[in-house]
Scaffold this active site. Structure first.
Site, PDB file in Angstrom:
ATOM      1  N   VAL A   1       0.833  -1.202   0.000  1.00 55.13           N
ATOM      2  CA  VAL A   1       0.000   0.000   0.000  1.00 55.13           C
ATOM      3  C   VAL A   1       0.870   1.255   0.000  1.00 55.13           C
ATOM      4  O   VAL A   1       0.580   2.222  -0.708  1.00 55.13           O
ATOM      5  CB  VAL A   1      -0.980  -0.001   1.195  1.00 55.13           C
ATOM      6  N   CYS A   2       1.937   1.243   0.767  1.00 51.51           N
ATOM      7  CA  CYS A   2       2.839   2.400   0.803  1.00 51.51           C
ATOM      8  C   CYS A   2       3.480   2.620  -0.564  1.00 51.51           C
ATOM      9  O   CYS A   2       3.535   3.745  -1.065  1.00 51.51           O
ATOM     10  CB  CYS A   2       3.915   2.203   1.865  1.00 51.51           C
ATOM     11  N   ALA A   3       3.955   1.549  -1.171  1.00 51.29           N
ATOM     12  CA  ALA A   3       4.557   1.643  -2.501  1.00 51.29           C
ATOM     13  C   ALA A   3       3.545   2.182  -3.505  1.00 51.29           C
ATOM     14  O   ALA A   3       3.875   3.029  -4.352  1.00 51.29           O
ATOM     15  CB  ALA A   3       5.086   0.280  -2.934  1.00 51.29           C
TER      16      ALA A   3
END
Length: 166
Positions: A59-61
């Site tokens: 999700v961060c990526a």
């Protein structure tokens, strides 16, 4: 303190995000070339602070990829992707992904960014890392939008954040 969830389990942060209309707290973060960056380096630009636990999670990526794609369309706007990841991890990720419309900055040295913005986790499995948040600043470094994502494994509301830029 703010309360969010991680996979449905409640976790808390050090404090609360700055309020809309507030002057943004200054910061000292580390760029991928190991230079120091502060809020003053971005005065005169709209700034999107894309804050997350670690670029090494899906999700961060994805948030970095999405803001990179959408930042190319924005005038006078800088997108800063901020976590406690080491600058080397950011450099590796952005190079592998071909991302050049965002800047990656690390709070690994002293964690003061997370504390002054009130978003460092104080409990739970991600204790010490940053909560997933978006803070948008105008060209005078005033807060015009904030979102602390309620469930850490969810993506932020990109559209709302970008609409706040005038």
């Amino acid at each position: 303190m703010a309360t969010v969830t991680f996979k449905g389990n409640q976790v808390t942060t050090f404090g609360s995000l700055p309020k809309i209309g507030d002057d943004a707290p200054n910061f000292r973060l580390i760029a991928t070339d190991l230079s120091s960056k502060s809020l003053n380096d971005y005065l005169g630009h709209n700034v999107v602070l894309n804050i997350f636990p670690s670029v090494d999670t899906g999700v961060c990526a994805q948030s970095v990829r999405t803001f990179n794609e959408q930042a190319a369309q924005l005038d006078n706007t800088k997108v800063l992707c901020i976590s406690k990841d080491l600058p080397f991890a950011f450099a590796r990720f952005c190079a592998a992904e071909g991302l050049d419309n965002v800047e990656s900055l690390s709070d690994f040295r002293d964690g003061n960014f997370g504390k002054s913005y009130g978003l460092t986790f104080v409990d739970g499995p991600l204790e010490g890392l940053h909560s997933r948040c978006v803070v948008v600043l105008n060209d005078k470094a005033e807060v015009v939008y904030t979102e602390q994502v309620a469930e850490i494994t969810d993506e932020p509301d990109y559209e709302a954040a970008l609409k706040s830029i005038s």
